[in-house]
Design a protein around this motif. Sequence first.
Motif, mmCIF file in Angstrom:
data_model
loop_
_atom_site.group_PDB
_atom_site.id
_atom_site.type_symbol
_atom_site.label_atom_id
_atom_site.label_comp_id
_atom_site.label_asym_id
_atom_site.label_seq_id
_atom_site.Cartn_x
_atom_site.Cartn_y
_atom_site.Cartn_z
ATOM 1 N N GLU A 241 0.849 -1.183 0.000
ATOM 2 C CA GLU A 241 0.000 0.000 0.000
ATOM 3 C C GLU A 241 0.891 1.241 0.000
ATOM 4 N N PRO A 242 0.395 2.371 -0.506
ATOM 5 C CA PRO A 242 1.204 3.598 -0.481
ATOM 6 C C PRO A 242 1.611 3.959 0.942
ATOM 7 N N THR A 245 7.736 7.609 1.961
ATOM 8 C CA THR A 245 8.994 7.010 1.534
ATOM 9 C C THR A 245 10.010 7.077 2.657
ATOM 10 N N TYR A 253 5.117 9.797 -1.316
ATOM 11 C CA TYR A 253 4.614 8.477 -0.962
ATOM 12 C C TYR A 253 5.114 7.491 -2.008
ATOM 13 N N SER A 254 5.219 6.230 -1.595
ATOM 14 C CA SER A 254 5.666 5.215 -2.543
ATOM 15 C C SER A 254 4.961 3.899 -2.277
ATOM 16 N N SER A 255 4.931 3.081 -3.316
ATOM 17 C CA SER A 255 4.452 1.707 -3.242
ATOM 18 C C SER A 255 5.501 0.855 -3.930
ATOM 19 N N SER A 274 -3.612 10.021 -10.473
ATOM 20 C CA SER A 274 -3.638 10.807 -9.248
ATOM 21 C C SER A 274 -3.804 12.290 -9.531
ATOM 22 N N GLN A 279 3.099 11.603 -10.345
ATOM 23 C CA GLN A 279 2.845 10.186 -10.088
ATOM 24 C C GLN A 279 3.656 9.406 -11.124
ATOM 25 N N ARG A 341 5.875 6.210 -7.208
ATOM 26 C CA ARG A 341 6.114 7.414 -6.403
ATOM 27 C C ARG A 341 4.995 8.423 -6.668
ATOM 28 N N TRP A 342 4.537 9.068 -5.599
ATOM 29 C CA TRP A 342 3.663 10.233 -5.686
ATOM 30 C C TRP A 342 4.391 11.367 -4.975
ATOM 31 N N ILE A 349 -1.608 9.537 0.532
ATOM 32 C CA ILE A 349 -2.096 8.704 -0.569
ATOM 33 C C ILE A 349 -2.704 7.452 0.061
ATOM 34 N N GLY A 354 -3.923 3.745 -4.411
ATOM 35 C CA GLY A 354 -2.741 2.971 -4.750
ATOM 36 C C GLY A 354 -3.016 1.926 -5.813
#
Length: 399
Positions: A241-242, A245, A253-255, A274, A279, A341-342, A349, A354
């Motif tokens: 899930e996001p 980071t 934010y990252s996944s 997004s 994104q 990445r966002w 996020i 995600g």
Amino acid sequence: MEPTNDQAELPLTEPFLAAVAEAEKLIAAAEFIRDEHDLAEGYDYLQGSIAAVLQLSRAHGKSHPYFVTSTGPYTKMGLDNPDTLYYHATVESDGEYLLTGVRGNTADLSFQVLKGDYTATDVPNGDDAFDDRRLEIAEDGSYQLRFGPPKENPGPNYFVLGEGASMLAVREVYSDWANERKGSIRIERVDTIGTAPAEADVTALRKRYRAAGRMLLTRVNTWFNFPKWFYLNLPVNTLTEPRLTPGGLSTQYSSVGHYELEDDQALIITVPKSDAPYQGFQLGSRWYISLDYSNHQTSLNHAQAQVDPDGLIRMVVSARNPGVANWIETTGRRLGILQFRWQRVSGPITPEQGPTIELVPFDKVAEQLPHFAHNQIDEAGWRDRIATRQRAFAERMLG
């Protein structure tokens, strides 16, 4: 004439050459190497790392800082983002520095103060990681900001350097490679501007080569282990899930995940487009670097990706071409890294924002895409997409 101590010592470059030999052994012994292709990629990564540390060791002086490229298309490390220009300058926590710049029109511009071990300095007020939304920027895009020790009444755009600060990193992030342009920036140390640094003598150069050797081994060892810490303990062919980071990037934010795919398999990754200013999705190799992103479509951001009529972006990760615009090429790598990445986010996020991911047989891809007719692209169309990347990449590198 009697030889000096420097002349009597081992050859100047010997410590560095010994580090190169040790790094080559580390590369050759990597447990994920399965064939000559993997090994060749490792040696190419080593060459880029050698070039990088030699340059960085020359730019490591603290009295007269200037910005240098931290990682780039030919000196990759740390799962570099294909959409980002990275540069940094060396700093000291007791120095004061003036940055003068003009904001370009890229999607994001961020600053981060780091220690030498790639960690944030943990400044309580958050001065160690922020984007340009915290700056006062003039109508013409110009700005000034200062970094230095804590002081009373420092004025606007003053940011505190945390204890142990050794590097000021700047990231400029693109969404539209062809039309966005980076700004300009320079750094000066306020107590040395207008003077010249001392020239390097033989003793200083000897230290520089030793430092380059240490940097090379640290670089290889650090990024060898990074996927083990943050990726490889996750189930294969899944995404988290996001989440914020790791490492102090307050606006990102990252996944993440890792993949293992046979030639007859594919991953279908679905994510809402997004509202965040940036994104992006990319693949990385097990050397923890980006794949070739200028000659292959190994990454897509929300400005480059085709968006389906329902507002979702559907990407197909596979070795073979599925005939869709959002094909993400593995370029022959059966093992690799998955990264979303966002950036420049104004709020969290959520899991609903995600990605979802599904492993499917390659010959079932078309029936798993609800808008396959909308997604299709022919060979000429695909070559146009790659040509667009190549041209925009070339202009961005000189821009």
